[in-house]
Design a protein around this motif. Structure first.
Motif, PDB file in Angstrom:
ATOM      1  N   LYS A   1       0.833  -1.210   0.000  1.00 22.56           N
ATOM      2  CA  LYS A   1       0.000   0.000   0.000  1.00 22.56           C
ATOM      3  C   LYS A   1       0.862   1.251   0.000  1.00 22.56           C
ATOM      4  CE  LYS A   1      -3.487   0.295   2.858  1.00 22.56           C
ATOM      5  NZ  LYS A   1      -4.422   0.158   3.981  1.00 22.56           N
ATOM      6  N   THR A   2       1.927   1.238   0.787  1.00 19.84           N
ATOM      7  CA  THR A   2       2.821   2.389   0.872  1.00 19.84           C
ATOM      8  C   THR A   2       3.561   2.599  -0.440  1.00 19.84           C
ATOM      9  OG1 THR A   2       3.082   1.961   3.234  1.00 19.84           O
ATOM     10  CG2 THR A   2       4.708   3.404   2.195  1.00 19.84           C
ATOM     11  N   LEU A   3       4.008   1.523  -1.071  1.00 24.44           N
ATOM     12  CA  LEU A   3       4.675   1.629  -2.366  1.00 24.44           C
ATOM     13  C   LEU A   3       3.719   2.182  -3.420  1.00 24.44           C
ATOM     14  CD1 LEU A   3       7.308   1.081  -3.886  1.00 24.44           C
ATOM     15  CD2 LEU A   3       6.419  -1.191  -4.423  1.00 24.44           C
ATOM     16  N   ASP A   4       2.468   1.759  -3.382  1.00 21.84           N
ATOM     17  CA  ASP A   4       1.455   2.273  -4.306  1.00 21.84           C
ATOM     18  C   ASP A   4       1.247   3.773  -4.093  1.00 21.84           C
ATOM     19  OD1 ASP A   4      -0.824   2.048  -6.207  1.00 21.84           O
ATOM     20  OD2 ASP A   4      -2.012   2.464  -4.410  1.00 21.84           O
ATOM     21  N   ALA A   5       1.161   4.191  -2.845  1.00 26.59           N
ATOM     22  CA  ALA A   5       0.969   5.615  -2.549  1.00 26.59           C
ATOM     23  C   ALA A   5       2.184   6.439  -2.966  1.00 26.59           C
ATOM     24  CB  ALA A   5       0.681   5.808  -1.061  1.00 26.59           C
ATOM     25  N   LEU A   6       3.384   5.918  -2.732  1.00 33.46           N
ATOM     26  CA  LEU A   6       4.597   6.637  -3.124  1.00 33.46           C
ATOM     27  C   LEU A   6       4.722   6.746  -4.640  1.00 33.46           C
ATOM     28  CD1 LEU A   6       7.211   5.275  -0.564  1.00 33.46           C
ATOM     29  CD2 LEU A   6       6.360   7.618  -0.764  1.00 33.46           C
ATOM     30  N   ALA A   7       4.333   5.696  -5.359  1.00 38.34           N
ATOM     31  CA  ALA A   7       4.381   5.747  -6.823  1.00 38.34           C
ATOM     32  C   ALA A   7       3.419   6.806  -7.354  1.00 38.34           C
ATOM     33  CB  ALA A   7       4.045   4.376  -7.408  1.00 38.34           C
TER      34      ALA A   7
ATOM     35  N   SER B   1     -10.679   3.469  -9.735  1.00 33.56           N
ATOM     36  CA  SER B   1      -9.410   4.184  -9.715  1.00 33.56           C
ATOM     37  C   SER B   1      -9.441   5.343 -10.711  1.00 33.56           C
ATOM     38  CB  SER B   1      -8.263   3.228 -10.058  1.00 33.56           C
ATOM     39  OG  SER B   1      -8.457   2.674 -11.333  1.00 33.56           O
ATOM     40  N   THR B   2      -8.670   6.362 -10.397  1.00 39.97           N
ATOM     41  CA  THR B   2      -8.579   7.518 -11.281  1.00 39.97           C
ATOM     42  C   THR B   2      -7.583   7.217 -12.399  1.00 39.97           C
ATOM     43  OG1 THR B   2      -6.795   8.528 -10.010  1.00 39.97           O
ATOM     44  CG2 THR B   2      -9.042   9.072  -9.347  1.00 39.97           C
ATOM     45  N   ARG B   3      -7.532   8.086 -13.391  1.00 41.72           N
ATOM     46  CA  ARG B   3      -6.623   7.893 -14.524  1.00 41.72           C
ATOM     47  C   ARG B   3      -5.172   7.925 -14.050  1.00 41.72           C
ATOM     48  NH1 ARG B   3      -7.810  11.700 -19.227  1.00 41.72           N
ATOM     49  NH2 ARG B   3      -9.512  10.218 -19.453  1.00 41.72           N
ATOM     50  N   LEU B   4      -4.856   8.838 -13.160  1.00 38.64           N
ATOM     51  CA  LEU B   4      -3.486   8.932 -12.665  1.00 38.64           C
ATOM     52  C   LEU B   4      -3.107   7.692 -11.850  1.00 38.64           C
ATOM     53  CD1 LEU B   4      -1.183  10.959 -12.905  1.00 38.64           C
ATOM     54  CD2 LEU B   4      -1.848  11.858 -10.700  1.00 38.64           C
ATOM     55  N   GLU B   5      -4.053   7.139 -11.108  1.00 40.88           N
ATOM     56  CA  GLU B   5      -3.793   5.894 -10.365  1.00 40.88           C
ATOM     57  C   GLU B   5      -3.534   4.734 -11.318  1.00 40.88           C
ATOM     58  OE1 GLU B   5      -6.137   6.229  -6.145  1.00 40.88           O
ATOM     59  OE2 GLU B   5      -7.342   5.874  -7.939  1.00 40.88           O
ATOM     60  N   ARG B   6      -4.274   4.687 -12.428  1.00 45.73           N
ATOM     61  CA  ARG B   6      -4.061   3.620 -13.412  1.00 45.73           C
ATOM     62  C   ARG B   6      -2.699   3.759 -14.077  1.00 45.73           C
ATOM     63  NH1 ARG B   6      -9.562   4.760 -14.500  1.00 45.73           N
ATOM     64  NH2 ARG B   6      -8.982   5.985 -16.331  1.00 45.73           N
ATOM     65  N   ILE B   7      -2.269   5.002 -14.370  1.00 40.64           N
ATOM     66  CA  ILE B   7      -0.951   5.213 -14.969  1.00 40.64           C
ATOM     67  C   ILE B   7       0.144   4.837 -13.971  1.00 40.64           C
ATOM     68  CG2 ILE B   7       0.642   6.968 -15.836  1.00 40.64           C
ATOM     69  CD1 ILE B   7      -1.810   8.403 -17.006  1.00 40.64           C
ATOM     70  N   ALA B   8      -0.022   5.223 -12.705  1.00 39.82           N
ATOM     71  CA  ALA B   8       0.971   4.876 -11.680  1.00 39.82           C
ATOM     72  C   ALA B   8       1.053   3.360 -11.491  1.00 39.82           C
ATOM     73  CB  ALA B   8       0.637   5.555 -10.363  1.00 39.82           C
ATOM     74  N   ALA B   9      -0.067   2.669 -11.613  1.00 37.99           N
ATOM     75  CA  ALA B   9      -0.067   1.209 -11.479  1.00 37.99           C
ATOM     76  C   ALA B   9       0.569   0.540 -12.700  1.00 37.99           C
ATOM     77  CB  ALA B   9      -1.489   0.699 -11.283  1.00 37.99           C
ATOM     78  N   TRP B  10       0.540   1.210 -13.839  1.00 34.84           N
ATOM     79  CA  TRP B  10       1.100   0.658 -15.058  1.00 34.84           C
ATOM     80  C   TRP B  10       2.627   0.808 -15.109  1.00 34.84           C
ATOM     81  CZ3 TRP B  10       3.346   3.329 -19.293  1.00 34.84           C
ATOM     82  CH2 TRP B  10       3.580   2.535 -20.414  1.00 34.84           C
ATOM     83  N   LEU B  11       3.153   1.870 -14.480  1.00 43.46           N
ATOM     84  CA  LEU B  11       4.592   2.131 -14.498  1.00 43.46           C
ATOM     85  C   LEU B  11       5.328   1.252 -13.485  1.00 43.46           C
ATOM     86  CD1 LEU B  11       4.522   6.016 -14.665  1.00 43.46           C
ATOM     87  CD2 LEU B  11       5.163   4.458 -16.500  1.00 43.46           C
ATOM     88  N   PRO B  12       6.607   0.947 -13.760  1.00 43.70           N
ATOM     89  CA  PRO B  12       7.398   0.236 -12.762  1.00 43.70           C
ATOM     90  C   PRO B  12       7.608   1.114 -11.536  1.00 43.70           C
ATOM     91  CG  PRO B  12       8.445   0.154 -14.919  1.00 43.70           C
ATOM     92  CD  PRO B  12       7.306   1.103 -15.015  1.00 43.70           C
ATOM     93  N   PRO B  13       7.710   0.634 -10.347  1.00 43.99           N
ATOM     94  CA  PRO B  13       7.750  -0.750  -9.905  1.00 43.99           C
ATOM     95  C   PRO B  13       6.372  -1.351  -9.640  1.00 43.99           C
ATOM     96  CG  PRO B  13       8.145   0.645  -8.036  1.00 43.99           C
ATOM     97  CD  PRO B  13       7.985   1.553  -9.235  1.00 43.99           C
ATOM     98  N   MET B  14       5.330  -0.530  -9.735  1.00 48.58           N
ATOM     99  CA  MET B  14       3.999  -1.049  -9.426  1.00 48.58           C
ATOM    100  C   MET B  14       3.527  -2.059 -10.464  1.00 48.58           C
ATOM    101  SD  MET B  14       3.457   0.107  -6.564  1.00 48.58           S
ATOM    102  CE  MET B  14       1.928  -0.760  -6.423  1.00 48.58           C
ATOM    103  N   ARG B  15       4.137  -2.087 -11.621  1.00 47.18           N
ATOM    104  CA  ARG B  15       3.784  -3.068 -12.640  1.00 47.18           C
ATOM    105  C   ARG B  15       4.075  -4.474 -12.139  1.00 47.18           C
ATOM    106  NH1 ARG B  15       6.116  -2.459 -18.642  1.00 47.18           N
ATOM    107  NH2 ARG B  15       4.501  -0.898 -18.666  1.00 47.18           N
ATOM    108  N   TRP B  16       5.087  -4.607 -11.289  1.00 49.11           N
ATOM    109  CA  TRP B  16       5.512  -5.916 -10.813  1.00 49.11           C
ATOM    110  C   TRP B  16       4.953  -6.270  -9.440  1.00 49.11           C
ATOM    111  CZ3 TRP B  16      10.156  -2.803 -12.074  1.00 49.11           C
ATOM    112  CH2 TRP B  16      10.429  -2.827 -13.433  1.00 49.11           C
ATOM    113  N   VAL B  17       4.286  -5.332  -8.791  1.00 52.15           N
ATOM    114  CA  VAL B  17       3.749  -5.564  -7.448  1.00 52.15           C
ATOM    115  C   VAL B  17       2.226  -5.582  -7.538  1.00 52.15           C
ATOM    116  CG1 VAL B  17       3.600  -4.670  -5.098  1.00 52.15           C
ATOM    117  CG2 VAL B  17       5.712  -4.405  -6.392  1.00 52.15           C
ATOM    118  N   GLU B  18       1.627  -6.632  -7.055  1.00 52.06           N
ATOM    119  CA  GLU B  18       0.172  -6.747  -7.106  1.00 52.06           C
ATOM    120  C   GLU B  18      -0.438  -6.159  -5.831  1.00 52.06           C
ATOM    121  OE1 GLU B  18      -3.277 -10.187  -7.258  1.00 52.06           O
ATOM    122  OE2 GLU B  18      -1.238 -10.672  -7.865  1.00 52.06           O
ATOM    123  N   VAL B  19      -1.302  -5.162  -6.028  1.00 54.36           N
ATOM    124  CA  VAL B  19      -2.015  -4.547  -4.920  1.00 54.36           C
ATOM    125  C   VAL B  19      -3.505  -4.648  -5.233  1.00 54.36           C
ATOM    126  CG1 VAL B  19      -2.368  -2.459  -3.562  1.00 54.36           C
ATOM    127  CG2 VAL B  19      -0.119  -2.943  -4.517  1.00 54.36           C
TER     128      VAL B  19
END
Length: 159
Positions: A17-23, A103-121
Motif C-alpha cells: 500500500k505504501t509503495l502504491d501511494a509513493l508511486a 481508480s482515477t486515470r493517474l492511479e491507473r498510470i501509476a499502477a502501469w509504471l514500474p515498480p507497481m507493474r511488478w507488485v500486485e495490490v
C-alpha cells in the motif's frame, strides 16, 4: 492458505500500500514539476518559477487533501446511521457499495509504471486518493525546499 504469520502478511500488505501511494505521489509530483520546467526552460532557461509553482500547487493540494481527509461530524454520522472507521469509507460509500471504489486515470498510470507493474495490490486494499494527494503535496513542498536550499535555485541575477 499461507503459512506466514498474520503480522508478516499485514506488514507485506502495508508495504505494498505504501509503495502504491509513493508511486502515485512521485508521478503527480513529476507531472507538475515536469510541466512547469518544460514551459520555463523553453522560455527563460532557469527553474526559478518551477520552484514557486511546486510550492503553491503543493500548498493548495495539501489544503485540499487535508480538507477531504477530515472525518464526518458526529451529527452527520448519527443522521446517516452509519459509523465511519477510516478515510477510505467515504469514497467507498460514495460509489454505491463498499469496496467498489474506481481508480482515477493517474492511479491507473501509476499502477502501469514500474515498480507497481511488478507488485500486485488489491484495488480495495489501497490508500484513498486523498491520502495519496496529501503525500504528493508533501513531496512537492519538499522538492521546492530542496530546489531552494540544496540546489541553490534562486532568482535570475541574484547570488
Amino acid at each position: 492458505m499461507s503459512d506466514r504469520p498474520p503480522e508478516v502478511v499485514g506488514a507485506i500488505r502495508l508495504g505494498r500500500k505504501t509503495l502504491d501511494a509513493l508511486a502515485y505521489a512521485a508521478l503527480l509530483t513529476a507531472v507538475v514539476a515536469g510541466t512547469s520546467a518544460f514551459f520555463e526552460l523553453s522560455g527563460e532557461g532557469t527553474l526559478f518559477r518551477t520552484k514557486y509553482v511546486l510550492f503553491w500547487v503543493g500548498f493548495a493540494l495539501l489544503a485540499y487533501a487535508s480538507f477531504q481527509l477530515r472525518p464526518d461530524s458526529p451529527s452527520k454520522m448519527e443522521s446517516k446511521g452509519t459509523f465511519v472507521t477510516s478515510g477510505d469509507d467515504r469514497q467507498k460509500k460514495a460509489s454505491g457499495s463498499v469496496g467498489a471504489r474506481s481508480s482515477t486515470r493517474l492511479e491507473r498510470i501509476a499502477a502501469w509504471l514500474p515498480p507497481m507493474r511488478w507488485v500486485e495490490v488489491n484495488q480495495n486494499d489501497r490508500f484513498s486518493t486523498h491520502a495519496k494527494q496529501f503525500l504528493a503535496a508533501v513531496l512537492m513542498l519538499g522538492l521546492s525546499i530542496a530546489m531552494e536550499f540544496v540546489f541553490g535555485i534562486s532568482a535570475p541575477g541574484t547570488v
